[in-house]
Design a protein around this motif. Structure first.
Motif, mmCIF file in Angstrom:
data_model
loop_
_atom_site.group_PDB
_atom_site.id
_atom_site.type_symbol
_atom_site.label_atom_id
_atom_site.label_comp_id
_atom_site.label_asym_id
_atom_site.label_seq_id
_atom_site.Cartn_x
_atom_site.Cartn_y
_atom_site.Cartn_z
ATOM 1 N N ILE A 149 0.869 -1.186 0.000
ATOM 2 C CA ILE A 149 0.000 0.000 0.000
ATOM 3 C C ILE A 149 0.899 1.227 0.000
ATOM 4 C CG2 ILE A 149 -1.891 1.194 1.144
ATOM 5 C CD1 ILE A 149 -2.628 -1.400 2.531
ATOM 6 N N GLY A 150 0.926 1.916 -1.136
ATOM 7 C CA GLY A 150 1.797 3.089 -1.273
ATOM 8 C C GLY A 150 1.152 4.300 -0.618
ATOM 9 N N ARG A 151 1.960 4.969 0.192
ATOM 10 C CA ARG A 151 1.461 6.195 0.808
ATOM 11 C C ARG A 151 1.730 7.296 -0.197
ATOM 12 N NH1 ARG A 151 2.236 6.167 6.856
ATOM 13 N NH2 ARG A 151 4.201 5.157 6.430
ATOM 14 N N ASN A 152 0.658 7.828 -0.762
ATOM 15 C CA ASN A 152 0.834 8.804 -1.831
ATOM 16 C C ASN A 152 0.314 10.158 -1.385
ATOM 17 O OD1 ASN A 152 0.700 10.325 -4.160
ATOM 18 N ND2 ASN A 152 0.252 8.550 -5.448
ATOM 19 N N SER A 153 1.258 11.045 -1.048
ATOM 20 C CA SER A 153 0.858 12.347 -0.498
ATOM 21 C C SER A 153 0.070 13.171 -1.521
ATOM 22 C CB SER A 153 2.087 13.116 -0.041
ATOM 23 O OG SER A 153 3.039 13.128 -1.068
ATOM 24 N N MET A 154 0.325 12.927 -2.818
ATOM 25 C CA MET A 154 -0.360 13.698 -3.866
ATOM 26 C C MET A 154 -1.841 13.321 -3.961
ATOM 27 S SD MET A 154 2.185 15.338 -5.277
ATOM 28 C CE MET A 154 1.837 15.767 -6.985
ATOM 29 N N LYS A 155 -2.137 12.039 -3.790
ATOM 30 C CA LYS A 155 -3.500 11.570 -4.042
ATOM 31 C C LYS A 155 -4.448 11.795 -2.871
ATOM 32 C CE LYS A 155 -3.545 7.901 -7.543
ATOM 33 N NZ LYS A 155 -3.776 6.462 -7.707
ATOM 34 N N GLY A 156 -3.894 11.965 -1.653
ATOM 35 C CA GLY A 156 -4.765 12.050 -0.489
ATOM 36 C C GLY A 156 -5.376 10.687 -0.227
ATOM 37 N N GLU A 157 -6.236 10.585 0.763
ATOM 38 C CA GLU A 157 -6.841 9.285 1.041
ATOM 39 C C GLU A 157 -8.273 9.474 1.518
ATOM 40 O OE1 GLU A 157 -4.374 7.614 4.194
ATOM 41 O OE2 GLU A 157 -5.578 8.645 5.690
ATOM 42 N N THR A 158 -9.094 8.503 1.209
ATOM 43 C CA THR A 158 -10.476 8.513 1.681
ATOM 44 C C THR A 158 -10.585 7.585 2.885
ATOM 45 O OG1 THR A 158 -11.324 8.996 -0.504
ATOM 46 C CG2 THR A 158 -12.870 8.001 1.054
ATOM 47 N N ASP A 171 1.791 -4.765 3.391
ATOM 48 C CA ASP A 171 2.777 -3.836 3.959
ATOM 49 C C ASP A 171 2.547 -2.447 3.356
ATOM 50 O OD1 ASP A 171 4.926 -2.939 5.399
ATOM 51 O OD2 ASP A 171 6.440 -4.091 4.312
ATOM 52 N N VAL A 172 3.071 -1.443 4.039
ATOM 53 C CA VAL A 172 2.911 -0.056 3.600
ATOM 54 C C VAL A 172 4.269 0.479 3.198
ATOM 55 C CG1 VAL A 172 2.340 2.263 4.434
ATOM 56 C CG2 VAL A 172 0.980 0.309 5.164
ATOM 57 N N TYR A 173 4.298 1.345 2.201
ATOM 58 C CA TYR A 173 5.597 1.947 1.863
ATOM 59 C C TYR A 173 5.451 3.387 1.404
ATOM 60 C CZ TYR A 173 4.646 1.216 -3.144
ATOM 61 O OH TYR A 173 4.112 1.246 -4.412
ATOM 62 N N ASP A 174 6.554 4.114 1.598
ATOM 63 C CA ASP A 174 6.707 5.448 1.021
ATOM 64 C C ASP A 174 7.792 5.312 -0.038
ATOM 65 O OD1 ASP A 174 5.280 7.145 3.132
ATOM 66 O OD2 ASP A 174 6.744 6.054 4.329
ATOM 67 N N GLY A 175 7.830 6.230 -0.935
ATOM 68 C CA GLY A 175 8.962 6.245 -1.855
ATOM 69 C C GLY A 175 8.762 5.337 -3.051
#
Ligand code: ADP
Length: 149
Positions: free
Chosen positions: A35-44, A67-71
């Motif tokens: 699960i990519g943490r995407n700062s651009m997309k925001g989250e619901t 698992d979750v990831y950034d980058g």
């Protein structure tokens, strides 16, 4: 052991995503849902909800990890010892996007992308469609494997 990463936002995870994971398990020993943490997309749906509900859903399937990831996805793949990315294709637009991403990821780190066609009956299902229906209090239970909050 052949591990594939199935990367995405999964906001929320749909039955289309589930089908790709299940079919991916026929090709790979292990599938890591990233699960990519995407700062651009925001989250619901909050990240914690997405992670926990998926972990719970797959708790008896030891070949699936969540698992979750950034980058960069390629860095996440390396961390998991995976040389493959698993992705689903619904439309020509998906295909063109995936083609560019696959080439970038292959050049970056030699990571190969394996594309599976969406089942025709799932081709219209997207996280954004589910979010839209959910925001108008429509029943989306047939479209998602995990019950939404
Ligand atoms: P992203 O933001 O990276 O596109 P998504 O969570 O929207 O992440 O999707 C993750 C992957 O699942 C993508 O490869 C996407 O094409 C695929 N996918 C999304 N919906 C479906 C569906 N209904 N059937 C098959 N694959 C799908």
């Amino acid at each position: 052991m052949r591990t594939a990463i199935f990367p995405g936002s999964f906001d929320p995870f749909t039955i289309g995503h589930l089908d790709i994971v299940e079919r991916g398990l026929q090709l790979f020993d292990r599938v890591v849902i990233g699960i990519g943490r995407n700062s651009m997309k925001g989250e619901t749906f909050p990240l914690a909800f997405r992670v926990e509900s998926l972990k719970d859903y797959f708790k008896s399937e030891e070949r699936v990890a969540v698992d979750v990831y950034d980058g960069l996805t390629v860095d996440f793949a390396r961390m998991h010892g995976a040389k493959f990315l698993l992705r689903g294709v619904r439309t020509v637009q998906d295909f063109e996007y995936e083609q560019a991403m696959a080439e970038a990821n292959r050049q970056l780190d030699g990571i190969e992308t394996v594309l599976l066609y969406a089942r025709p009956e799932h081709a219209y299902i997207s996280s954004s469609l589910v979010r839209e229906l959910y925001s108008y209090n429509r029943d989306v239970s047939r479209l998602v494997p995990c019950r939404l909050p």
